[in-house]
Write a protein that holds these residues in place. Sequence first.
Motif, PDB file in Angstrom:
ATOM      1  N   VAL A 148       0.854  -1.192   0.000  1.00  0.00           N
ATOM      2  CA  VAL A 148       0.000   0.000   0.000  1.00  0.00           C
ATOM      3  C   VAL A 148       0.890   1.243   0.000  1.00  0.00           C
ATOM      4  CG1 VAL A 148      -1.790   1.262   1.240  1.00  0.00           C
ATOM      5  CG2 VAL A 148      -1.822  -1.234   1.206  1.00  0.00           C
ATOM      6  N   VAL A 149       0.572   2.196  -0.883  1.00  0.00           N
ATOM      7  CA  VAL A 149       1.340   3.437  -1.011  1.00  0.00           C
ATOM      8  C   VAL A 149       0.474   4.583  -0.503  1.00  0.00           C
ATOM      9  CG1 VAL A 149       2.548   4.994  -2.576  1.00  0.00           C
ATOM     10  CG2 VAL A 149       2.623   2.524  -2.958  1.00  0.00           C
ATOM     11  N   ILE A 150       0.992   5.331   0.467  1.00  0.00           N
ATOM     12  CA  ILE A 150       0.298   6.477   1.041  1.00  0.00           C
ATOM     13  C   ILE A 150       1.146   7.710   0.784  1.00  0.00           C
ATOM     14  CG2 ILE A 150      -0.644   7.501   3.143  1.00  0.00           C
ATOM     15  CD1 ILE A 150      -0.934   4.707   4.273  1.00  0.00           C
ATOM     16  N   THR A 160       4.822   6.755   2.110  1.00  0.00           N
ATOM     17  CA  THR A 160       4.924   5.559   2.951  1.00  0.00           C
ATOM     18  C   THR A 160       4.514   4.346   2.132  1.00  0.00           C
ATOM     19  OG1 THR A 160       4.419   6.817   4.945  1.00  0.00           O
ATOM     20  CG2 THR A 160       4.167   4.433   5.070  1.00  0.00           C
ATOM     21  N   SER A 166       7.100  -1.312   6.955  1.00  0.00           N
ATOM     22  CA  SER A 166       6.844  -0.153   6.106  1.00  0.00           C
ATOM     23  C   SER A 166       8.120   0.668   5.959  1.00  0.00           C
ATOM     24  CB  SER A 166       5.722   0.716   6.700  1.00  0.00           C
ATOM     25  OG  SER A 166       6.112   1.200   7.982  1.00  0.00           O
ATOM     26  N   VAL A 172      -2.090   0.412  -4.643  1.00  0.00           N
ATOM     27  CA  VAL A 172      -1.267  -0.748  -4.331  1.00  0.00           C
ATOM     28  C   VAL A 172      -0.261  -0.944  -5.448  1.00  0.00           C
ATOM     29  CG1 VAL A 172      -1.294  -3.226  -3.859  1.00  0.00           C
ATOM     30  CG2 VAL A 172      -3.167  -1.791  -3.041  1.00  0.00           C
ATOM     31  N   ASP A 200       3.818   0.406   2.646  1.00  0.00           N
ATOM     32  CA  ASP A 200       3.556  -0.558   3.725  1.00  0.00           C
ATOM     33  C   ASP A 200       3.169  -1.904   3.113  1.00  0.00           C
ATOM     34  OD1 ASP A 200       1.323  -1.876   5.665  1.00  0.00           O
ATOM     35  OD2 ASP A 200       2.855  -0.847   6.830  1.00  0.00           O
ATOM     36  N   TYR A 205       1.427   8.318 -11.138  1.00  0.00           N
ATOM     37  CA  TYR A 205       0.407   8.891 -10.261  1.00  0.00           C
ATOM     38  C   TYR A 205       0.579  10.410 -10.245  1.00  0.00           C
ATOM     39  CZ  TYR A 205      -2.357   9.781  -6.077  1.00  0.00           C
ATOM     40  OH  TYR A 205      -3.287  10.242  -5.197  1.00  0.00           O
ATOM     41  N   ASP A 220      -3.203  10.820   1.720  1.00  0.00           N
ATOM     42  CA  ASP A 220      -4.050  10.116   0.750  1.00  0.00           C
ATOM     43  C   ASP A 220      -3.417   8.793   0.366  1.00  0.00           C
ATOM     44  OD1 ASP A 220      -4.599  13.291  -0.859  1.00  0.00           O
ATOM     45  OD2 ASP A 220      -5.785  12.325   0.725  1.00  0.00           O
ATOM     46  N   THR A 221      -4.259   7.795   0.118  1.00  0.00           N
ATOM     47  CA  THR A 221      -3.805   6.485  -0.341  1.00  0.00           C
ATOM     48  C   THR A 221      -3.756   6.486  -1.855  1.00  0.00           C
ATOM     49  OG1 THR A 221      -4.783   5.402   1.590  1.00  0.00           O
ATOM     50  CG2 THR A 221      -4.261   4.015  -0.317  1.00  0.00           C
TER      51      THR A 221
END
Length: 348
Positions: A95-97, A121, A129, A105, A123, A111, A101-102
């Motif tokens: 998961v990329v934050i 981040t 993470s 994946v 994780d 983006y 905001d998320t």
Amino acid sequence: MADDAPFPEPDDAARSDPDSASWEPYQSPQGSRGGALRLLRRHAFSITAGAAALAIGLLIYFAPTRLGPAPSASQSDRGQAASTLSVSSQPSSAVVIVGADTAGVTPINDYPLPPGTYLVTVDRANYGSLDTVLTLSAGQSAALAPRFSRDEPPSGRSSDEPAASPPPSPDAPASSDETPDPAPGRPTANSRPGTSSAATDGDIAPVTGTLVLRATPERATVTFDGEEVGGTPATLDEVPTGTYDVTFSRSGYGTVARRVDITASDTATVTATLEQQTGHLRVLVRPWGSIYIDDQRRAENSDVWYDTALPAGAHTVTARHPALGEQSRSVTVAPQDTQSVIMDLREQ
């Protein structure tokens, strides 16, 4: 008729005489305002139609400006080109934050982000993470490729290639230092049952912790996550992070259940105090004699029932007579139960 005759006009003499009676026609005080009201009533339809037409025209004129969509951030910032961020992790499905905001994946490609500074981040469940501070300028494209902890392969072969071992010689004797692999599912000392110290996902090691198990009294049997792992005290190494159920049990004692959370690179300790369970034992010696329980004298020269409370479990009962000798018997006392024993020394 006299009533239909018009009012007589006053003569000039009567008009000039101020003391003489005179007659003047009556005029209503609202006569001047009645003309405007009658005018409005006469043209009410025209006035209403004109006002409605004016309102419709104003609505049509201002509608595109009032109801139109607000300009987007990209339209307002046309002077600045958007930046992009691409993230690919090993392993994937992380998961990329970005900021708060998320972004999705991994893998993530191009983006869009406005120029600025962000905390990114990445994780991955069961792997931990990674945090990165990233500054993007207008039109800049950035790429991140985080790799979680992995075992480096020996030199001369790739990480996907298994280590080759020479075939055993038929004439070579078996080495005494070699130990067979434990059977699948069999508890292993100082490790979680069924868990190997090697990486579980090929070349990437999962995040693990350590668990220390203690009980009072010691030598209590431990069941970890449904599997028996031995007696206390015990230490389980390389336990994957998560929540597990631990049960402590021992003959003659109550069972204690605990729940423990294993975190990465940490040592968790679980302790339990087992309460001893008791039962009752009744002993009768014939014709008479002294009663010993676990080599401890409880009654001397007794010919009646001897009743005592004992910890649940196995005990040894001995009856002794100065002339008839002695007799011993093993008795198991059940928790919250009464066990009766009759020992006849004349039957030896």
